[in-house]
Design an enzyme around this catalytic site. Structure first.
Site, PDB file in Angstrom:
ATOM      1  N   CYS A  73       0.843  -1.194   0.000  1.00  0.00           N
ATOM      2  CA  CYS A  73       0.000   0.000   0.000  1.00  0.00           C
ATOM      3  C   CYS A  73       0.881   1.249   0.000  1.00  0.00           C
ATOM      4  O   CYS A  73       1.036   1.917   1.031  1.00  0.00           O
ATOM      5  CB  CYS A  73      -0.926  -0.019   1.222  1.00  0.00           C
ATOM      6  SG  CYS A  73      -2.143   1.306   1.265  1.00  0.00           S
ATOM      7  N   ASP A 103      10.095  -4.520   6.591  1.00  0.00           N
ATOM      8  CA  ASP A 103      10.550  -3.142   6.745  1.00  0.00           C
ATOM      9  C   ASP A 103       9.473  -2.125   6.376  1.00  0.00           C
ATOM     10  O   ASP A 103       9.246  -1.155   7.107  1.00  0.00           O
ATOM     11  CB  ASP A 103      11.799  -2.921   5.882  1.00  0.00           C
ATOM     12  CG  ASP A 103      12.337  -1.510   6.005  1.00  0.00           C
ATOM     13  OD1 ASP A 103      12.863  -1.179   7.077  1.00  0.00           O
ATOM     14  OD2 ASP A 103      12.217  -0.735   5.047  1.00  0.00           O
ATOM     15  N   ASP A 127      13.225 -12.566   4.567  1.00  0.00           N
ATOM     16  CA  ASP A 127      14.550 -12.006   4.283  1.00  0.00           C
ATOM     17  C   ASP A 127      15.447 -11.887   5.510  1.00  0.00           C
ATOM     18  O   ASP A 127      16.660 -11.703   5.372  1.00  0.00           O
ATOM     19  CB  ASP A 127      14.412 -10.629   3.636  1.00  0.00           C
ATOM     20  CG  ASP A 127      13.872 -10.697   2.218  1.00  0.00           C
ATOM     21  OD1 ASP A 127      13.924 -11.792   1.624  1.00  0.00           O
ATOM     22  OD2 ASP A 127      13.395  -9.669   1.712  1.00  0.00           O
ATOM     23  N   ARG A 154      21.750 -30.183  -6.661  1.00  0.00           N
ATOM     24  CA  ARG A 154      23.102 -30.753  -6.618  1.00  0.00           C
ATOM     25  C   ARG A 154      23.102 -32.190  -7.149  1.00  0.00           C
ATOM     26  O   ARG A 154      24.070 -32.624  -7.790  1.00  0.00           O
ATOM     27  CB  ARG A 154      23.682 -30.698  -5.200  1.00  0.00           C
ATOM     28  CG  ARG A 154      25.158 -31.086  -5.170  1.00  0.00           C
ATOM     29  CD  ARG A 154      25.741 -31.011  -3.768  1.00  0.00           C
ATOM     30  NE  ARG A 154      26.019 -29.665  -3.323  1.00  0.00           N
ATOM     31  CZ  ARG A 154      27.101 -28.968  -3.650  1.00  0.00           C
ATOM     32  NH1 ARG A 154      27.986 -29.474  -4.509  1.00  0.00           N
ATOM     33  NH2 ARG A 154      27.297 -27.765  -3.160  1.00  0.00           N
ATOM     34  N   GLU A 187      29.964 -23.619  -3.623  1.00  0.00           N
ATOM     35  CA  GLU A 187      31.331 -23.226  -3.977  1.00  0.00           C
ATOM     36  C   GLU A 187      31.515 -21.705  -3.929  1.00  0.00           C
ATOM     37  O   GLU A 187      32.608 -21.207  -3.657  1.00  0.00           O
ATOM     38  CB  GLU A 187      31.686 -23.747  -5.369  1.00  0.00           C
ATOM     39  CG  GLU A 187      32.082 -25.215  -5.409  1.00  0.00           C
ATOM     40  CD  GLU A 187      30.951 -26.170  -5.064  1.00  0.00           C
ATOM     41  OE1 GLU A 187      31.227 -27.217  -4.446  1.00  0.00           O
ATOM     42  OE2 GLU A 187      29.779 -25.876  -5.412  1.00  0.00           O
ATOM     43  N   ARG A 211      41.491 -29.485 -10.062  1.00  0.00           N
ATOM     44  CA  ARG A 211      41.760 -30.555  -9.097  1.00  0.00           C
ATOM     45  C   ARG A 211      40.720 -31.679  -9.174  1.00  0.00           C
ATOM     46  O   ARG A 211      40.628 -32.528  -8.290  1.00  0.00           O
ATOM     47  CB  ARG A 211      41.855 -29.991  -7.680  1.00  0.00           C
ATOM     48  CG  ARG A 211      40.581 -29.446  -7.085  1.00  0.00           C
ATOM     49  CD  ARG A 211      40.802 -29.125  -5.589  1.00  0.00           C
ATOM     50  NE  ARG A 211      39.577 -28.751  -4.944  1.00  0.00           N
ATOM     51  CZ  ARG A 211      39.143 -27.505  -4.781  1.00  0.00           C
ATOM     52  NH1 ARG A 211      39.878 -26.493  -5.242  1.00  0.00           N
ATOM     53  NH2 ARG A 211      37.997 -27.261  -4.179  1.00  0.00           N
ATOM     54  N   LYS A 213      37.213 -31.398  -9.773  1.00  0.00           N
ATOM     55  CA  LYS A 213      35.819 -31.151  -9.417  1.00  0.00           C
ATOM     56  C   LYS A 213      34.970 -31.106 -10.682  1.00  0.00           C
ATOM     57  O   LYS A 213      35.306 -30.405 -11.644  1.00  0.00           O
ATOM     58  CB  LYS A 213      35.700 -29.835  -8.652  1.00  0.00           C
ATOM     59  CG  LYS A 213      34.373 -29.658  -7.942  1.00  0.00           C
ATOM     60  CD  LYS A 213      34.451 -28.498  -6.962  1.00  0.00           C
ATOM     61  CE  LYS A 213      33.179 -28.371  -6.159  1.00  0.00           C
ATOM     62  NZ  LYS A 213      32.875 -29.554  -5.361  1.00  0.00           N
ATOM     63  N   ARG A 252       8.455 -18.444  -0.269  1.00  0.00           N
ATOM     64  CA  ARG A 252       7.525 -17.808   0.668  1.00  0.00           C
ATOM     65  C   ARG A 252       6.444 -18.749   1.165  1.00  0.00           C
ATOM     66  O   ARG A 252       5.735 -18.420   2.115  1.00  0.00           O
ATOM     67  CB  ARG A 252       6.852 -16.610  -0.002  1.00  0.00           C
ATOM     68  CG  ARG A 252       7.749 -15.405  -0.126  1.00  0.00           C
ATOM     69  CD  ARG A 252       6.893 -14.190  -0.345  1.00  0.00           C
ATOM     70  NE  ARG A 252       7.707 -13.026  -0.641  1.00  0.00           N
ATOM     71  CZ  ARG A 252       7.276 -11.982  -1.307  1.00  0.00           C
ATOM     72  NH1 ARG A 252       6.037 -11.974  -1.762  1.00  0.00           N
ATOM     73  NH2 ARG A 252       8.059 -10.954  -1.520  1.00  0.00           N
TER      74      ARG A 252
END
Length: 319
Positions: A73, A103, A127, A154, A187, A211, A213, A252
């Protein structure tokens, strides 16, 4: 005090219903009537106000969203518009107001306080960016939603040997990105509070590849910039197969976690206690697991800060 009001404003967060329930039940326990104001400050201006009973808040503690609905509003910034809201409160005999939100909601409560109407702010936002409290209602649930999503991403990143850039909410605060990134072993974590060098991000990814990954997870708070642009830059600079996922509003929703239900119950009840004691113009919070309250004007003058130690730890563990 014989009658109080309660509203939710701005973006919704899991646990708002638990806070509403606590306000209503705590007030009724003390023989105080409670009126719900629907659709936030917009509903306050239009007079969408109804009495709430014990049954009104039954079967909601486990539900996401807000029973009272919510809305933004911007016109509430106008003092004349706020006077209309105060007139509606007085018309219904409401003597104090509990405002649950972030806020912007606090800014509205602050302005009402400055115009002579007692308000207490309850921090409800995923948040986690409200001064005067370690945690806000909804942050823990959103965090667990994000962690669950990153875990799944992942899995597929590993299968396809891909780099994933995952955007989470946080226009001005990086708490979700930082906590989720640390919990999921990302990472790289990019947050609005800390400057970053894209070339350094690229170099870190290349070192990981050298290496052995085969996949990487980069968590980006939305306030940092476009995750899509970041993903394109990474793919162009490294030739790594890169995908971007924007988690969006799924963060949310959902049933609030136990932590958010308990936090909301404690904070909602404390807000009522403050109004009963005649202490308007306050905002409640939790610090070091103890309930606290602050002058809402002074609290809003503070700036939310990120946990620097946690951010440093995330960098050290993501080498």
């Amino acid at each position: 005090m014989k009658r109080i009001g309660v509203l939710t404003s701005g973006g919704d967060s899991p646990g708002m219903n638990a806070a509403i329930r606590a306000v209503v039940r705590k007030a009724i326990f003390h023989d105080i009537e409670v009126y719900g104001i629907y659709h936030g400050y917009a509903g306050l201006i239009s007079g969408h106000i109804e009495k709430l009973e014990l049954g009104s808040v039954g079967d909601i503690i486990h539900r996401g969203g807000t029973k009272l609905y919510t809305a933004r509003c911007p016109e509430f910034k106008d003092p004349e518009v706020r006077l209309k809201g105060i007139e509606q409160l007085k018309k219904h005999g409401i003597e104090g107001l509990v405002v649950i939100g972030g806020d912007g909601s606090y800014q509205g409560a602050k302005k009402l306080t400055e115009q002579g109407f007692p308000c207490v702010g309850v921090p409800g936002t995923i948040d986690n960016d409200i001064p005067g409290t370690d945690f806000t209602i909804g942050f823990d649930t959103a965090l667990n939603t994000v962690i669950d999503a990153i875990d799944k991403i992942r899995d597929t990143a590993t299968s396809h040997e891909r780099t994933y850039v995952i955007e989470v909410m946080g226009r001005h605060a990086g708490d979700i990105a930082l906590w989720a990134g640390l919990a999921d072993g990302a990472e790289t974590i990019l947050i609005p509070e800390e400057k970053y060098d894209m070339e350094d991000v690229i170099a870190r990814l290349k070192r990981g590849s050298e290496r052995g990954k085969k996949h990487s997870i980069i968590v980006v708070a939305e306030g940092v910039g476009s995750a899509i642009d970041i993903g394109k830059h990474i793919e162009e600079a490294t030739s790594f197969d890169t995908r971007v996922t924007v988690l969006g509003h799924v963060q949310r929703g959902g049933s609030p976690s136990a932590q958010d239900r308990v936090l909301a119950s404690r904070l909602g009840a404390r807000a009522v206690e403050l109004l009963i004691a005649g202490n308007g113009g306050r905002c409640v919070g939790i610090q070091n697991n103890k309930l606290v309250d602050h002058d809402i004007i002074e609290a809003l003058a503070q700036k939310h800060t990120i946990d620097k130690d946690m951010y440093q730890l995330s960098k050290e563990l993501s080498i």
